[in-house]
Design an enzyme around this catalytic site. Structure first.
Site, short mmCIF file in Angstrom:
data_model
loop_
_atom_site.label_atom_id
_atom_site.label_comp_id
_atom_site.label_asym_id
_atom_site.label_seq_id
_atom_site.Cartn_x
_atom_site.Cartn_y
_atom_site.Cartn_z
N LYS A 87 0.82 -1.21 0.00
CA LYS A 87 0.00 0.00 0.00
C LYS A 87 0.85 1.27 0.00
CE LYS A 87 -4.34 -1.86 1.58
NZ LYS A 87 -4.02 -3.32 1.68
C1 LIG Z 1 -4.59 -4.36 0.88
C2 LIG Z 1 -3.80 -5.62 0.80
C3 LIG Z 1 -4.06 -6.61 -0.17
C4 LIG Z 1 -5.22 -6.54 -1.12
O1 LIG Z 1 -5.04 -5.54 -2.10
P1 LIG Z 1 -6.33 -5.01 -2.89
O2 LIG Z 1 -5.83 -3.94 -3.76
O3 LIG Z 1 -7.29 -4.53 -1.84
O4 LIG Z 1 -6.87 -6.19 -3.64
C5 LIG Z 1 -3.24 -7.72 -0.22
N1 LIG Z 1 -2.22 -7.88 0.64
C6 LIG Z 1 -1.95 -6.96 1.59
C7 LIG Z 1 -0.82 -7.21 2.52
C8 LIG Z 1 -2.71 -5.79 1.70
O5 LIG Z 1 -2.42 -4.92 2.67
#
Ligand SMILES: *Cc1c(COP(=O)(O)O)cnc(C)c1O
Length: 457
Positions: A112
């Site tokens: 993120k």
């Molecule tokens: C948010 C997140 C995801 C999922 O990503 P999306 O874009 O919501 O599909 C997968 N792995 C981790 C560690 C995350 O923090």
């Protein structure tokens, strides 16, 4: 279209088209839809081949420029991407032509960071230009709050307030938010994530608070989506053989489908993707939809160990549906069916349960020395299933995304592999830092008073 500003339209089709700046600062369209570019810009195969000689931030600039022409001068955009992407993106060979891309080297050790850091800098850029101010209000169950808090930390013109459920967040996750200070404030609620979310929603709808310029930084913001196309280009550029016809398979562990939508946009821009493996945990509404053509959201969502993917109705699904020629509103109702044959041709959707996720953490480490955490394990397990199912050749380039650092899940790793994962540099020293955060009850009135008292005009 080189010099024309792109316009952004709501997936619900009932709001005026806006500039990137407006879409970024608004977040959600007034009709409840999600902003998408009205046209997806493209690269030629030769331009994509050139990426093999470029560094991450140079590719980020080339991709970003396609969406932001006319909005931000080249020099400013260059500064933004260099500042946002000052960390490594390791590509780890596992076996044959299969790789894991580690998106876990940013300041909060989660993928993120890629989206949040660029979005934060873009928001600041536009706010500086207009003398604007924002208060970012975010509810978190863990990872989003720390990525947003870190991405906006120290920026002028932006205050950040993160609400988290005190009992549902690990100590390490909490410390990633509460040890920052400056423009970042953190408040614990004696409730659940849903209570935090409810307060945030109520504040957004409260006209008494309009003067605060509230904005959300959640995963539906277009400013988070565009940065998530860049690492797809980068990893392919680094790992391709140089054959102009080569195609790549990506495996994407998915929750709200923002990461996957970034990949789909990259494909639409010309990246030669043979297949996306869409790997979910037991929240299997999407694999079911791909199979049957019938979408049904999962309420309530199922609790799995890959907790950031516990989503029963992914908020980015309307974007995916639109990319395949259909329409879906925010509640999951489809008014115009997407091209299901094309979806099935482009994607292999698979649900991986918790015991498979745990077994894969163990197997990957024992067989290949590959250290995964639960989210990355879902992606890797999905890829292995696809390779077996469709008898994929040894030569096929496959890249599985690891979305968090194993050190964020020390209890799980210890339980399965009997050792503690090493901390990445970004998490060093966290234990010793001083924490500052407030507490509030779950009622709206107390929250509103707190906002009015803490943030003036
Ligand atoms: C948010 C997140 C995801 C999922 O990503 P999306 O874009 O919501 O599909 C997968 N792995 C981790 C560690 C995350 O923090």
């Amino acid at each position: 279209m080189e010099n024309r500003k792109l316009l952004f339209r709501s997936t619900n089709g009932n709001s005026p088209a806006v500039s990137f700046e407006q879409a970024l600062l608004k977040g959600l369209a007034p009709d409840g839809g999600l902003y998408m570019p009205d046209e997806i810009p493209g690269f030629t195969p030769e331009e994509i081949l050139e990426f093999s000689n470029m560094e991450y931030h140079e590719i980020a600039l080339a991709v970003g420029r396609k969406f932001l022409t006319g909005e931000i001068p080249e020099e400013d955009l260059k500064r933004i991407v260099m500042d946002a992407y000052d960390y490594q993106v390791p590509l780890e060979k596992v076996y044959d032509n299969q790789f894991v891309m580690r998106l876990d080297q940013g300041p909060t050790a989660s993928f993120k960071d890629f989206a949040a850091r660029m979005m934060g800098r873009l928001m600041q850029y536009f706010l500086n230009r207009n003398n604007g101010k924002l208060l970012i209000l975010t509810a978190t169950s863990g990872d989003t709050g720390s990525a947003i808090a870190n991405a906006f930390y120290g920026l002028d013109n932006v205050e950040v307030l993160v609400l988290f459920p005190e009992k549902e967040v690990t100590a390490r996750q909490r410390k990633q938010m509460t040890t920052l200070g400056k423009n970042v404030s953190i408040v614990a609620l004696d409730g659940k994530f849903d209570d935090c979310q409810a307060l945030v929603k109520q504040a957004f709808g409260d006209s008494d608070l309009d003067y605060l310029n509230l904005s959300s930084a959640n995963s539906i913001n277009i400013g988070r989506l565009i940065p998530q196309t860049m690492y797809y280009f980068y990893s392919f550029a680094q790992l391709r053989s140089g054959d102009i016809d080569e195609q790549v398979v990506f495996s994407v562990p998915s929750g709200n489908f923002g990461d996957l939508c970034g990949g789909l946009i990259a494909k639409n821009m010309g990246l030669p993707v043979k297949k996306f493996v869409v790997a979910t945990n037991e929240n299997d509404e999407y694999p079911k939809f791909v199979k049957s053509g019938f979408y049904e959201k999962l309420v309530p969502s199922r609790n799995c160990i890959s907790s950031a993917m516990n989503v029963g109705h992914p908020s980015n699904i309307p974007r995916l549906v639109q990319l395949y020629g259909g329409n879906m509103d925010e509640n999951g109702t489809i008014s115009n069916a997407p091209d299901m044959d094309l979806i099935r041709k482009d994607m292999y959707a698979v649900s991986i349960n918790d015991s498979e996720t745990e077994a894969m953490i163990s197997d990957a480490y024992k067989e290949h020395g590959l250290l995964l955490e639960p989210h990355g394990s879902v992606g890797w397990a999905g890829l292995q299933r696809y390779i077996k199912d469709e008898d994929v050749s040894k030569e096929q380039l496959c890249i599985s995304l690891e979305t968090a650092h194993p050190a964020k899940f020390p209890e799980k790793i210890r339980e399965i592999l009997s050792f503690d994962p090493e901390l990445p540099p970004s998490l060093h020293g966290l234990e010793e830092k001083e924490e500052v955060y407030g507490h509030l009850p779950t009622g709206y009135q107390a929250f509103k008073e707190f906002l009015k008292k803490s943030y003036s005009k």
